[in-house]
Design a protein around this motif. Structure first.
Motif, short mmCIF file in Angstrom:
data_model
loop_
_atom_site.label_atom_id
_atom_site.label_comp_id
_atom_site.label_asym_id
_atom_site.label_seq_id
_atom_site.Cartn_x
_atom_site.Cartn_y
_atom_site.Cartn_z
N LYS A 14 0.83 -1.21 0.00
CA LYS A 14 0.00 0.00 0.00
C LYS A 14 0.86 1.26 0.00
CE LYS A 14 -2.59 0.51 3.71
NZ LYS A 14 -3.53 0.19 4.78
N VAL A 15 1.87 1.26 0.86
CA VAL A 15 2.74 2.43 0.98
C VAL A 15 3.53 2.63 -0.31
CG1 VAL A 15 4.75 3.39 2.20
CG2 VAL A 15 2.88 2.35 3.51
N LYS A 18 1.39 4.10 -3.08
CA LYS A 18 1.09 5.52 -2.84
C LYS A 18 2.30 6.40 -3.18
CE LYS A 18 -1.64 8.61 -0.77
NZ LYS A 18 -3.04 8.82 -1.02
N VAL A 19 3.44 6.00 -2.66
CA VAL A 19 4.65 6.81 -2.80
C VAL A 19 5.11 6.87 -4.27
CG1 VAL A 19 7.13 6.75 -2.25
CG2 VAL A 19 5.44 6.52 -0.42
N PHE A 22 2.67 8.66 -7.01
CA PHE A 22 2.83 10.12 -6.98
C PHE A 22 3.95 10.56 -7.93
CE2 PHE A 22 4.86 13.96 -5.32
CZ PHE A 22 3.79 14.82 -5.21
N PRO A 106 13.55 -1.77 8.28
CA PRO A 106 12.49 -1.02 7.64
C PRO A 106 13.01 -0.13 6.51
CG PRO A 106 12.91 -0.17 9.86
CD PRO A 106 13.72 -1.40 9.70
N ILE A 107 12.18 0.00 5.49
CA ILE A 107 12.61 0.70 4.28
C ILE A 107 12.65 2.20 4.49
CG2 ILE A 107 11.98 1.16 1.87
CD1 ILE A 107 10.49 -1.63 1.98
N ASP A 108 13.73 2.81 4.04
CA ASP A 108 13.83 4.27 4.04
C ASP A 108 13.25 4.73 2.69
OD1 ASP A 108 14.60 6.91 3.72
OD2 ASP A 108 16.48 6.64 4.80
N TYR A 109 12.00 5.15 2.71
CA TYR A 109 11.31 5.48 1.45
C TYR A 109 11.90 6.70 0.75
CZ TYR A 109 7.96 1.77 2.05
OH TYR A 109 7.40 0.53 2.17
N ASP A 110 12.44 7.64 1.51
CA ASP A 110 13.08 8.79 0.88
C ASP A 110 14.23 8.33 -0.02
OD1 ASP A 110 11.63 11.07 1.74
OD2 ASP A 110 12.52 10.91 3.72
N VAL A 113 12.97 6.16 -3.11
CA VAL A 113 12.43 6.97 -4.21
C VAL A 113 13.59 7.57 -5.01
CG1 VAL A 113 11.18 9.10 -4.75
CG2 VAL A 113 10.20 7.48 -3.14
N THR B 18 7.42 12.41 0.29
CA THR B 18 7.36 10.94 0.41
C THR B 18 6.88 10.52 1.80
OG1 THR B 18 9.10 10.69 -1.23
CG2 THR B 18 8.75 8.83 0.22
N GLN B 19 7.39 11.22 2.82
CA GLN B 19 6.99 10.87 4.20
C GLN B 19 5.49 11.10 4.38
OE1 GLN B 19 9.03 9.50 6.60
NE2 GLN B 19 10.58 9.40 4.99
N LEU B 21 3.14 11.01 1.97
CA LEU B 21 2.40 9.99 1.22
C LEU B 21 2.41 8.66 1.97
CD1 LEU B 21 3.89 10.87 -2.26
CD2 LEU B 21 1.51 11.22 -1.59
N ALA B 25 -0.84 6.62 3.40
CA ALA B 25 -1.16 5.22 3.08
C ALA B 25 -1.30 4.41 4.36
CB ALA B 25 -0.06 4.63 2.19
N PRO B 106 14.39 5.03 9.43
CA PRO B 106 13.13 4.70 8.77
C PRO B 106 12.17 4.00 9.74
CG PRO B 106 14.90 3.24 8.01
CD PRO B 106 15.52 4.26 8.89
N PHE B 107 10.88 4.22 9.51
CA PHE B 107 9.87 3.77 10.46
C PHE B 107 9.61 2.28 10.41
CE2 PHE B 107 8.25 8.15 9.43
CZ PHE B 107 8.68 8.70 10.62
#
Lengths: 121, 244
Positions: A14-15, A18-19, A22, A106-110, A113, B18-19, B21, B25, B106-107
């Motif tokens: 889901k995350v 979304k990320v 965009f 855990p994934i660092d989404y910054d 991307v 990004t954070q 978004l 979610a 990261p979370f």
């Protein structure tokens, strides 16, 4: 651009959707190894993120399947391993098994991307 | 007639879209509204106009710092600092300036959701008198100081260095010591009228009970800060007693 995320966690699915949506990046999801084997042949696929512990066929079986493919569009794909248990294996170990690199959970989404955007043509 | 519970609003102050978004979610299906301020200036404007139930505040901004923001901004809800920084000095600075909690990036999604839930369930802390010492509490404090191991524990905690904290982390097998300490804090706090102390004790205990993955270094740093503040107050109070 299309990317494939092989991951059985609905939250991560889901995350990621979304990320990346965009950023106008199309996200395909494979919930298990079988789905990965089917979706990896999707035309225009640019990048794969592969959780090591997905069901049916795990990450190591999947990477062998991808690298052994006769289709160059598949066997040349950049494939990143994703795991939360990196204690046993180093990134070099994953690379030796055919992966392009390792993404720690855990994934660092910054960071993720930024990395994905580098693959954009 | 069924009425839906009022949704709770969270303001994320972070320069990364990004954070935002990701958080959107994550909270889908929950009764939480996420608003986004991409700079401290925008956040300030929003806070002047709207009341939020919780603020999630990034530590680093190109045009200022979270610490400055905490000092300058009037707010009426808990502030949870979110950071990728691994420098305990910076954690301490924001905690000392009034941040309620700190979550590392990261979370871990489970832990983050639990923390948000926890802080949203707390009553408004803006009118918290903190650890005020009136005469009655002071008398109780004196008797407890004479008898209790608890204050010694607090003093010890307040005196140890941050390097020692890292060592301490290794000495908490099965979380039992920290759990006991949290329980003691919660139990002793009402006697001292120390709302914050009880509050943190409760928070830590609740995290154990909920089996939420916790970051020991962060938890110990929070305890450390709290005990240091407590110790400073206690010493200041003792001094006034001596000069009387």
């Amino acid at each position: 651009m299309t990317i494939l995320i092989a991951e059985d966690s609905p939250v991560v699915q889901k995350v990621a959707a979304k990320v990346f949506n965009f950023q106008k990046i199309n996200v395909l999801v494979a919930r298990n190894g079988q789905e990965l084997k089917e979706k990896v042949a999707t035309p225009g696929l640019r990048l794969v993120f592969l959780d090591i512990q997905i069901p049916i066929a795990d990450g190591f079986e999947c990477i062998t399947f991808i690298r052994d493919s006769a289709d160059q569009a598949i066997n040349q794909l950049p494939v990143y391993a994703m795991t939360g248990n990196a204690a046993n294996l180093s990134e070099a170990d994953y690379i030796a098994k055919g992966f392009t690199g390792l993404i720690q959970k855990p994934i660092d989404y910054d960071k993720l991307v930024q990395m994905v955007l580098q693959y954009r043509d | 007639m069924n009425t839906l519970p009022k949704s709770q609003s969270i303001l994320l102050i972070d320069d990364s879209i990004t954070q935002y978004l990701m958080l959107q979610a994550l909270v889908k299906g929950k009764n939480w509204q996420i608003a986004h301020a991409s700079s401290l200036e925008v956040a300030q404007e929003r806070l002047e106009a709207i009341t939020y139930d919780l603020i999630l505040l990034d530590l680093h901004f190109p045009t200022g710092s979270a610490t400055q923001f905490l000092v300058q901004t009037k707010r009426t809800c808990p502030v949870v600092v979110v950071t990728g920084s691994s420098e305990p000095d910076k954690w301490l600075a924001v905690l000392q300036e009034g941040a309620s909690d700190l979550v590392l990036k990261p979370f871990n999604f489970v832990a983050l959701t639990q923390r948000i839930q926890f802080w949203l369930s707390q009553e408004d802390l803006s009118n918290d008198p903190g650890s005020t010492f009136d005469q009655i509490e002071a008398q109780k404090l004196i008797s407890l100081m004479g008898a209790g191991d608890w204050l010694q524990t607090v003093s010890l905690f307040a005196d140890i260095s941050r390097d020692a904290l890292k060592q301490l982390k290794l000495n908490f097998p099965n979380h039992e010591d920290l759990k006991r300490l949290a329980h003691t804090m919660k139990g002793e706090a009402p006697i001292f009228g120390a709302k914050q102390l009880g509050f943190h004790g409760k928070r830590i205990e609740r995290m154990f009970n909920a089996t939420v993955p916790i970051d020991f270094e962060v938890e110990l740093t929070i305890l450390h800060t709290l005990f240091q503040a407590w110790e400073v107050q206690r010493l200041a109070w003792s001094k006034t007693q001596l000069t009387q």
